[in-house]
Write a protein that holds these residues in place. Structure first.
Motif, short mmCIF file in Angstrom:
data_model
loop_
_atom_site.label_atom_id
_atom_site.label_comp_id
_atom_site.label_asym_id
_atom_site.label_seq_id
_atom_site.Cartn_x
_atom_site.Cartn_y
_atom_site.Cartn_z
N ASP A 112 58.49 89.62 71.95
CA ASP A 112 58.67 90.78 71.08
C ASP A 112 58.07 92.00 71.78
O ASP A 112 56.85 92.16 71.81
CB ASP A 112 57.97 90.52 69.74
N PHE A 113 58.93 92.84 72.37
CA PHE A 113 58.46 94.07 73.00
C PHE A 113 58.14 95.09 71.91
O PHE A 113 58.86 95.20 70.93
CB PHE A 113 59.52 94.63 73.95
N ASN A 114 57.05 95.79 72.07
CA ASN A 114 56.54 96.78 71.11
C ASN A 114 55.93 96.13 69.87
O ASN A 114 55.49 96.83 68.97
CB ASN A 114 57.61 97.80 70.71
N MET A 115 55.94 94.82 69.79
CA MET A 115 55.35 94.10 68.66
C MET A 115 55.81 94.69 67.33
O MET A 115 55.03 94.93 66.42
CB MET A 115 53.82 94.07 68.79
N ASP A 116 57.13 94.89 67.23
CA ASP A 116 57.73 95.49 66.04
C ASP A 116 58.47 94.47 65.18
O ASP A 116 59.17 94.83 64.24
CB ASP A 116 58.67 96.62 66.44
N GLY A 117 58.35 93.20 65.51
CA GLY A 117 59.01 92.15 64.74
C GLY A 117 60.40 91.79 65.23
O GLY A 117 61.00 90.83 64.77
N LYS A 118 60.95 92.55 66.19
CA LYS A 118 62.27 92.26 66.74
C LYS A 118 62.08 91.39 67.98
O LYS A 118 61.39 91.77 68.92
CB LYS A 118 63.00 93.54 67.13
N LEU A 119 62.72 90.23 67.98
CA LEU A 119 62.60 89.31 69.12
C LEU A 119 63.66 89.66 70.15
O LEU A 119 64.85 89.45 69.93
CB LEU A 119 62.75 87.86 68.65
N GLU A 120 63.22 90.20 71.28
CA GLU A 120 64.15 90.59 72.34
C GLU A 120 64.54 89.44 73.25
O GLU A 120 65.57 89.51 73.93
CB GLU A 120 63.55 91.73 73.18
N VAL A 121 63.73 88.39 73.29
CA VAL A 121 64.05 87.22 74.11
C VAL A 121 63.63 85.97 73.35
O VAL A 121 62.54 85.91 72.79
CB VAL A 121 63.33 87.25 75.47
N MET A 122 64.51 84.99 73.35
CA MET A 122 64.20 83.65 72.85
C MET A 122 64.49 82.70 74.00
O MET A 122 65.40 82.94 74.80
CB MET A 122 65.06 83.27 71.65
N GLY A 123 63.72 81.63 74.10
CA GLY A 123 63.95 80.71 75.19
C GLY A 123 63.33 79.35 74.97
O GLY A 123 62.72 79.08 73.94
N LYS A 124 63.47 78.53 75.97
CA LYS A 124 62.91 77.18 75.97
C LYS A 124 62.09 77.00 77.24
O LYS A 124 62.29 77.71 78.22
CB LYS A 124 64.02 76.13 75.91
N TYR A 125 61.17 76.04 77.18
CA TYR A 125 60.34 75.77 78.35
C TYR A 125 60.02 74.29 78.44
O TYR A 125 60.09 73.55 77.46
CB TYR A 125 59.04 76.59 78.29
N GLU A 126 59.67 73.88 79.64
CA GLU A 126 59.11 72.56 79.92
C GLU A 126 57.78 72.80 80.61
O GLU A 126 57.69 73.68 81.49
CB GLU A 126 60.03 71.75 80.82
N TYR A 127 56.78 72.04 80.22
CA TYR A 127 55.45 72.23 80.79
C TYR A 127 54.93 70.89 81.29
O TYR A 127 54.91 69.92 80.54
CB TYR A 127 54.50 72.82 79.74
N GLU A 128 54.55 70.87 82.57
CA GLU A 128 54.02 69.63 83.16
C GLU A 128 53.15 69.97 84.36
O GLU A 128 53.52 70.79 85.20
CB GLU A 128 55.18 68.72 83.58
N ASP A 129 52.01 69.32 84.43
CA ASP A 129 51.10 69.45 85.58
C ASP A 129 50.78 70.91 85.93
O ASP A 129 50.78 71.29 87.10
CB ASP A 129 51.68 68.74 86.81
N GLY A 130 50.52 71.73 84.90
CA GLY A 130 50.13 73.11 85.16
C GLY A 130 51.27 74.03 85.56
O GLY A 130 51.03 75.16 85.96
N LYS A 131 52.51 73.56 85.45
CA LYS A 131 53.68 74.40 85.77
C LYS A 131 54.58 74.49 84.55
O LYS A 131 54.80 73.50 83.86
CB LYS A 131 54.48 73.83 86.93
N MET A 132 55.08 75.68 84.33
CA MET A 132 56.01 75.91 83.24
C MET A 132 57.35 76.37 83.81
O MET A 132 57.39 77.28 84.63
CB MET A 132 55.47 76.97 82.29
N THR A 133 58.41 75.70 83.38
CA THR A 133 59.76 76.12 83.73
C THR A 133 60.36 76.74 82.47
O THR A 133 60.30 76.13 81.40
CB THR A 133 60.62 74.92 84.18
N ILE A 134 60.88 77.95 82.59
CA ILE A 134 61.40 78.66 81.43
C ILE A 134 62.85 79.07 81.66
O ILE A 134 63.29 79.26 82.80
CB ILE A 134 60.56 79.91 81.09
N TRP A 135 63.59 79.19 80.55
CA TRP A 135 64.94 79.72 80.58
C TRP A 135 65.23 80.34 79.23
O TRP A 135 64.80 79.85 78.19
CB TRP A 135 65.97 78.66 80.95
N ASP A 136 65.92 81.47 79.25
CA ASP A 136 66.23 82.21 78.03
C ASP A 136 67.44 81.61 77.34
O ASP A 136 68.38 81.15 78.00
CB ASP A 136 66.50 83.68 78.36
N THR A 137 67.44 81.68 76.01
CA THR A 137 68.57 81.17 75.24
C THR A 137 69.23 82.25 74.38
O THR A 137 70.29 82.03 73.83
CB THR A 137 68.13 80.01 74.33
#
Length: 128
Positions: A54-79
């Motif tokens: 949420d840019f500007n913390m105004d309640g509007k979500l500009e990006v939604m995504g998913k992630y996988e987290y393992e061994d201190g690494k996060m892989t992200i992709w936007d949905t």
């Protein structure tokens, strides 16, 4: 500006290993945009493998995504969202987290508009 906004989405990496629950919650990052204005960004990481930005913390979500987290690494992709890079553009980040701070350090990034040139984003904890 879109590049900087996208970069801010990805800054969560720890220098030591910790549980996924350590990164779950609401995080805030502030940066100065091209016009010299301070922009606050809220990153929400859920325990179900999803995140929102949420840019500007105004309640509007500009990006939604998913992630996988393992061994201190996060892989992200936007949905979805106005600044989404799409699900085929993945980013990998090393995560460092403490009680009050989350740092994401870029390992690799398929989305040129995600993150900043330095490849490091530091967030402050808002809530769990």
């Amino acid at each position: 500006m879109k590049t900087l906004k996208s970069f801010l989405l990805i800054s969560f990496f720890p220098t030591m290993l910790f549980a996924q629950s350590d990164i779950v919650g609401d995080w805030k990052l502030e940066y100065t945009d091209d016009q010299g204005q301070t922009v606050a960004v809220q990153l929400t990481i859920s325990d179900d493998g999803e995140y929102t930005v949420d840019f500007n913390m105004d309640g509007k979500l500009e990006v939604m995504g998913k992630y996988e987290y393992e061994d201190g690494k996060m892989t992200i992709w936007d949905t979805g969202g106005d600044y989404s890079c799409g699900p085929d553009k993945k980013g990998v980040y090393n995560i460092t987290a403490s009680t009050n701070e989350l740092t994401m350090s870029r390992v690799s990034e398929d989305c040129p508009d995600r993150g900043n040139p330095e490849g490091i984003m530091s967030f402050q904890k808002i809530s769990s």
